[in-house]
Enzyme design. Structure first.
Site, PDB file in Angstrom:
ATOM      1  N   GLU A   1       0.982  -1.244  -0.111  1.00  0.00           N
ATOM      2  CA  GLU A   1       0.095  -0.093   0.253  1.00  0.00           C
ATOM      3  C   GLU A   1       0.804   1.404  -0.016  1.00  0.00           C
ATOM      4  OE1 GLU A   1      -3.021   0.506  -0.633  1.00  0.00           O
ATOM      5  OE2 GLU A   1      -3.551  -1.639  -0.597  1.00  0.00           O
TER       6      GLU A   1
ATOM      7  N   TYR B   1      -6.242   6.668   4.554  1.00  0.00           N
ATOM      8  CA  TYR B   1      -6.374   5.466   3.332  1.00  0.00           C
ATOM      9  C   TYR B   1      -5.776   4.289   3.726  1.00  0.00           C
ATOM     10  CZ  TYR B   1      -5.373   2.779  -0.580  1.00  0.00           C
ATOM     11  OH  TYR B   1      -5.482   1.713  -1.240  1.00  0.00           O
TER      12      TYR B   1
ATOM     13  N   ASP C   1      -9.397   5.128  -2.849  1.00  0.00           N
ATOM     14  CA  ASP C   1      -8.136   5.444  -3.642  1.00  0.00           C
ATOM     15  C   ASP C   1      -8.629   6.196  -4.829  1.00  0.00           C
ATOM     16  OD1 ASP C   1      -8.761   3.552  -5.387  1.00  0.00           O
ATOM     17  OD2 ASP C   1      -6.852   2.962  -5.720  1.00  0.00           O
TER      18      ASP C   1
END
Ligand code: SF4
Length: 311
Positions: A56, A139, A157
């Site tokens: 990520e 996020y 995203d």
């Protein structure tokens, strides 16, 4: 495989409706994902939460094909957070290679140190504990909790935002920066059931990456074309503010990349003259170097020498 959409169970907090507004979208998108999802190393069970977290960080501003080799090397060298935490932060910057936005390497190193010190070396599953780690924003916390631990979180995203903008809101592009309305919509669209919500998060993201892309929407192979508000409205042209460009050539970001490449390849401190050779314009070069030092990516030493940070 058809993933069921069940009413929310008592342990979740964000949806109370038996018929979530996103319900018609869930099964088509998840079924499509089951058939078309790319086999990526961070999606395999052996990746674990650390593999998901590393991916990520890397994927936030870098495409999958450039991330793959660096990810593999990273996990081979630092299979656990404690392995990375034991190294100097400059080693993380070096291994980051040419992924760009190298402050992410420092932040990932900082998160590994905190995981080792506060959580016994295991990536925490709790969303608020994830969010409390240095360098982890909303996020990434939601993505790790959802993808690694199967929890129910809106994971918003750029790909997901584009799919929701088109399919649900009926516009070609989302706003330049994420808005409260988008966050609310993403929560409303979440399936109530935890496992389905986690699948939905990954599936809607993959749909944006492979089918509903920024440059080309392939509606003929989209599983939700029949519901898509933007398509049904005849694809009205974008009316919002101009979209941000991705210029790179000639920017300070390019100069920073060149300077950092010199330091990554050197295994001893380098003199100023070695840095001067990679960019012709002295004012911009000095500004870029100052920025790298201020960001903690470069350590200045006495005698006009520079190196990647040791602490
Ligand atoms: S129908 Fe086309 S525009 Fe709508 S979500 Fe699918 S690919 Fe995107």
């Amino acid at each position: 495989m058809t993933a069921p959409t069940k009413p929310p169970h008592g342990g979740t907090t964000e949806s109370t409706s038996e018929h979530a507004p996103g319900e018609p979208l869930h099964s088509p998108v998840i079924d499509w994902f089951d058939e078309h999802a790319r086999d990526l190393p961070w999606r395999r069970p052996e990746a674990g939460a650390w593999g998901v977290m590393v991916s990520e960080f890397m994927l936030q501003q870098t495409p999958v094909n450039r991330v793959l080799p660096v990810y593999e090397q990273w996990l081979a060298r630092w299979p656990r957070p404690a392995d990375l935490a034991a190294e100097a932060p400059g080693e993380a910057v070096r291994a980051w290679g040419r992924l760009g936005y190298p402050r992410r390497a420092l932040r990932l190193h900082g998160a590994a140190v905190a995981i080792t010190e506060r959580h016994g070396g295991d990536v925490p599953a709790d969303h608020s504990q994830l969010l409390a780690l240095p360098g982890i924003g909303e996020y990434t916390a939601a993505a790790v909790a959802s993808f690694a631990y199967g929890q129910r979180h809106a994971v918003l995203d750029t790909n997901v935002r584009r799919v929701f903008a088109r399919a649900v809101t009926g516009v070609q592009y989302p706003p330049n920066a994420t808005t409260a309305a988008e966050r609310r919509l993403a929560r409303e669209l979440l399936p109530g059931d935890e496992a389905t919500a986690a699948r939905w998060a990954a599936a809607s993201m993959e749909l944006g990456a492979l089918v509903c892309t920024a440059k080309n929407e392939s509606c003929h192979r989209c599983p939700i074309a029949a519901f898509c508000a933007w398509r049904l409205a005849g694809k009205p042209a974008h009316e919002g503010p101009p979209r941000r460009g991705q210029t790179y050539a000639g920017t300070d970001r390019q100069v920073r990349g060149r300077l950092l490449a010199v330091l990554r390849e050197a295994h001893a401190p380098v003199p100023q003259a070695a840095l001067d050779r990679v960019w012709h314009e002295p004012v911009q070069r000095a500004r870029a170097l100052d920025g790298l030092v201020a960001d903690g990516l470069v350590e200045p030493l006495p005698g006009g020498l520079y190196r990647l940070p040791l602490t």
